[in-house]
Enzyme design. Structure first.
Site, PDB file in Angstrom:
ATOM      1  N   LYS A   1       0.844  -1.201   0.000  1.00 43.54           N
ATOM      2  CA  LYS A   1       0.000   0.000   0.000  1.00 43.54           C
ATOM      3  C   LYS A   1       0.877   1.248   0.000  1.00 43.54           C
ATOM      4  O   LYS A   1       0.615   2.220  -0.710  1.00 43.54           O
ATOM      5  CB  LYS A   1      -0.928  -0.013   1.224  1.00 43.54           C
ATOM      6  CG  LYS A   1      -2.067  -1.011   1.091  1.00 43.54           C
ATOM      7  CD  LYS A   1      -2.811  -1.238   2.390  1.00 43.54           C
ATOM      8  CE  LYS A   1      -3.804  -2.387   2.198  1.00 43.54           C
ATOM      9  NZ  LYS A   1      -4.463  -2.809   3.443  1.00 43.54           N
TER      10      LYS A   1
ATOM     11  N   GLN B   1      -4.764  -1.607   9.684  1.00 46.65           N
ATOM     12  CA  GLN B   1      -4.635  -2.925   9.042  1.00 46.65           C
ATOM     13  C   GLN B   1      -5.221  -4.019   9.935  1.00 46.65           C
ATOM     14  O   GLN B   1      -4.873  -4.128  11.107  1.00 46.65           O
ATOM     15  CB  GLN B   1      -3.149  -3.201   8.747  1.00 46.65           C
ATOM     16  CG  GLN B   1      -2.907  -4.487   8.000  1.00 46.65           C
ATOM     17  CD  GLN B   1      -3.484  -4.474   6.582  1.00 46.65           C
ATOM     18  OE1 GLN B   1      -3.337  -3.509   5.840  1.00 46.65           O
ATOM     19  NE2 GLN B   1      -4.167  -5.548   6.207  1.00 46.65           N
TER      20      GLN B   1
ATOM     21  N   ASP C   1     -11.286   2.547   4.051  1.00 46.91           N
ATOM     22  CA  ASP C   1     -11.610   1.126   3.887  1.00 46.91           C
ATOM     23  C   ASP C   1     -13.129   0.928   3.787  1.00 46.91           C
ATOM     24  O   ASP C   1     -13.595  -0.137   3.409  1.00 46.91           O
ATOM     25  CB  ASP C   1     -11.106   0.333   5.110  1.00 46.91           C
ATOM     26  CG  ASP C   1      -9.853  -0.470   4.807  1.00 46.91           C
ATOM     27  OD1 ASP C   1      -9.590  -0.709   3.614  1.00 46.91           O
ATOM     28  OD2 ASP C   1      -9.171  -0.861   5.774  1.00 46.91           O
TER      29      ASP C   1
END
Ligand code: NDP
Length: 283
Positions: A52, A96, A119
């Site tokens: 990422k 994460q 997200d």
């Protein structure tokens, strides 16, 4: 022989386009910034975070990586999220997953400011998708929809079957296909006679997390097959949830693994970060 849906190529073109927009914003004094928080040292998570970070840099997005030790308390992580929420220079926040067992993922997800939730896991953003007024789309389902659009596959009026009902893939892709006027069936581990359901699909999305589970006898000839799964086989090669060798000859379109859905997911994260920066600057 199916047409391969080349997610790598589509993602690259998406990333090129958004890099231009990121650079335009920089000229206007806006530095698009993503903060990624990693707790502990799960090897898979470390790889995802590294990828990422690399993708952000390539697109000109500033990427701030915050690595906290495995023993980090929930309170400490919450205070880190609060700090990022309050920092006007941070446009997107991603924590994460999975988190260490002693931390409540739901609490952390809900602590992220919805307008920075790139997200799209916050209940407000999930609710908006269901209501048909999305702010951000979760990255993997968004990538699937963009891939379908790129190849001119229209869900309208078609039978769409999704295998899997996770919050990050199965449920949201079912919502998006419904919003695209597909007739959608969502299957899961309690579905009876799964092959009879999957064989009805014009568009079949497979997100079960079981290597090569979806075999040719479960697919209608001419179906569009989207394979979300990703596994490292015993031979060391990557494979998906679909038995590519048997399904590819009968499908009309199919995503390969690797190089299908995976690359799209990261591109959509960058797109959401750009979107977040625009929202926050009223653009
Ligand atoms: P989950 O494990 O969270 O969900 C799997 C789903 O499949 C569940 O809903 C489960 O049903 C269902 N399922 C399991 N076994 C069967 C079965 N035999 N028959 C029918 N349904 C079944 O997985 P995710 O959605 O998180 O991920 C799925 C796959 O996609 C994984 O391989 C993951 O690594 C990959 N992935 C890839 C991404 C990418 O960018 N390419 C991004 C995210 C995930 P039930 O709910 O009843 O338990």
């Amino acid at each position: 022989m199916a047409i391969l849906m080349n997610g790598k190529e589509v993602a690259q073109s998406l990333r090129r386009d958004l890099a231009k927009e990121v650079s335009n914003l920089r000229e206007r004094g806006i530095e698009v910034t993503l903060a990624v928080v990693l707790v502990g040292s799960d090897p898979a998570s470390e790889v995802y975070v590294r990828n990422k970070h690399k993708a952000c840099l390539e697109a000109g997005i500033r990427s701030l990586q915050i690595t906290l030790p495995e023993a980090t308390t929930e309170e400490r992580l919450l205070s880190e999220v609060e700090k990022l929420n309050a920092d006007p220079k941070i446009n997107g926040i991603l924590v994460q997953l999975p988190l260490p067992k002693h931390i409540d993922e739901k609490k952390i997800t809900e602590a992220i400011l919805p307008i920075k939730d790139v997200d799209a896991f916050h209940p407000e953003n999930v609710g908006r998708i269901t209501l048909g007024t999305p702010r951000f789309l979760p990255c993997t389902p968004a990538g699937i929809m963009d891939l379908l659009a790129f190849y001119g596959v229209n869900a309208e009026g078609r039978r769409c079957v999704v295998v899997g009902r996770s919050n990050i893939v199965g449920k949201p892709i079912s919502s998006l296909l419904l919003a695209a006027n597909g007739t959608v069936t969502t299957c899961h581990s309690r579905t009876k006679d799964l092959p009879s359901v999957t064989r009805e699909a014009d568009i079949l999305v497979v997100a079960v997390g079981k290597p090569k589970m979806l075999t040719a006898d479960m697919v209608k000839p001419g179906a569009v097959v989207i394979d979300v799964g990703i596994h490292r086989g015993e031979d060391g090669k990557l494979c998906g949830d679909v038995d590519f060798a048997s399904v590819e000859p009968i499908a009309s379109y199919i995503t390969p693994v690797p190089g299908g859905v995976g690359p799209m997911t990261i591109a959509e994260l960058l797109a959401n970060t750009l979107r977040a920066a625009k929202y926050q600057n009223n653009l």
